[in-house]
Design an enzyme around this catalytic site. Structure first.
Site, PDB file in Angstrom:
ATOM      1  N   GLY A  34       0.833  -1.192   0.000  1.00  0.00           N
ATOM      2  CA  GLY A  34       0.000   0.000   0.000  1.00  0.00           C
ATOM      3  C   GLY A  34       0.870   1.244   0.000  1.00  0.00           C
ATOM      4  O   GLY A  34       1.941   1.267  -0.608  1.00  0.00           O
ATOM      5  N   CYS A  35       0.433   2.286   0.690  1.00  0.00           N
ATOM      6  CA  CYS A  35       1.150   3.567   0.721  1.00  0.00           C
ATOM      7  C   CYS A  35       2.619   3.370   1.078  1.00  0.00           C
ATOM      8  O   CYS A  35       2.956   2.848   2.146  1.00  0.00           O
ATOM      9  CB  CYS A  35       0.492   4.482   1.746  1.00  0.00           C
ATOM     10  SG  CYS A  35       1.451   5.958   2.123  1.00  0.00           S
ATOM     11  N   PHE A  36       3.515   3.789   0.161  1.00  0.00           N
ATOM     12  CA  PHE A  36       4.933   3.535   0.422  1.00  0.00           C
ATOM     13  C   PHE A  36       5.486   4.372   1.562  1.00  0.00           C
ATOM     14  O   PHE A  36       6.487   4.022   2.170  1.00  0.00           O
ATOM     15  CB  PHE A  36       5.804   3.632  -0.832  1.00  0.00           C
ATOM     16  CG  PHE A  36       5.569   4.802  -1.762  1.00  0.00           C
ATOM     17  CD1 PHE A  36       5.105   6.025  -1.324  1.00  0.00           C
ATOM     18  CD2 PHE A  36       5.857   4.654  -3.120  1.00  0.00           C
ATOM     19  CE1 PHE A  36       4.930   7.091  -2.202  1.00  0.00           C
ATOM     20  CE2 PHE A  36       5.683   5.707  -4.009  1.00  0.00           C
ATOM     21  CZ  PHE A  36       5.214   6.929  -3.542  1.00  0.00           C
TER      22      PHE A  36
END
Length: 203
Positions: A34-36
């Site tokens: 998901g969100c890095f």
């Protein structure tokens, strides 16, 4: 006490200097969770992790921009490349941290971020990493007795994201904490993993 002759000391001096100059051994691993920004934050505190870099992998477009990836159609996922010292932490330990920072049941999304770029995935770089990745996925599936959405795809290329994405959680702590809280990431991880959420300390 007599001092040692200089000629006898030289090998010792040069030996210490060479040991100090010897480059630190590095290995690499790539994770999509998901969100890095959040994945960087998860791996940075792990002892033996030397650096984390946000970027993209798993797609068809060379050197994509962030806007291209999140718009869809590139096939890329947001990923983090982890460089680590294999003498201090191994890939199996990194897998332990990875799983406990994702929702392994979510298809093409993680938490509040939806779409193919936010899928969870492992990108093993060699046969050993692939074997460990597959074994870890099987263990998670057995633990929960449920289908796991996380993909395993051989690593092909890594493209770093723009500089403003690197270490975002450190550069913009207020905005980052608001995003993470609003996204419900910590609550969902606790729901799935209980006290193991976050993956630290390592077992």
């Amino acid at each position: 006490m007599r001092s040692l002759p200089v000629l006898l000391l030289l090998p010792l001096i040069f030996g210490v200097a060479q040991a100090q100059e010897r480059p630190q051994e590095r290995a690499q691993a790539v994770f999509a969770g998901g969100c890095f920004w959040c994945v960087e934050e998860a791996f940075d505190p792990v002892e033996g992790v030397l650096s984390t870099t946000s970027g993209f992998s798993g797609g068809r477009v060379e050197s994509p921009s962030y806007q291209q990836v999140v718009a869809g159609g590139t096939g890329h996922a947001e990923v983090v490349k982890v460089e680590y010292d294999p003498e201090r932490v191994d890939y199996a330990d990194l897998l332990h941290v990875f799983w406990r920072n994702i929702d392994p049941f979510a298809v093409n999304r993680q938490f509040c971020d939806a779409g193919e770029p936010y899928r969870s995935a492992l990108f093993p770089m060699d046969a050993e990493q692939r074997a460990l990745a597959e074994a870890s996925l099987a263990a998670v599936a057995e633990r929960f007795d449920a289908p796991i959405a996380t993909e395993i795809s051989d690593f092909e290329a890594f493209y770093p994201a723009e500089e403003y994405h690197q270490n975002y959680y450190q550069k913009n702590p207020l905005r980052y904490r608001f995003y993470k809280s609003a996204c419900g990431r910590e609550e969902r991880l606790a729901e799935i993993w209980g006290e193991e959420a976050g993956g630290l300390p390592l077992p």
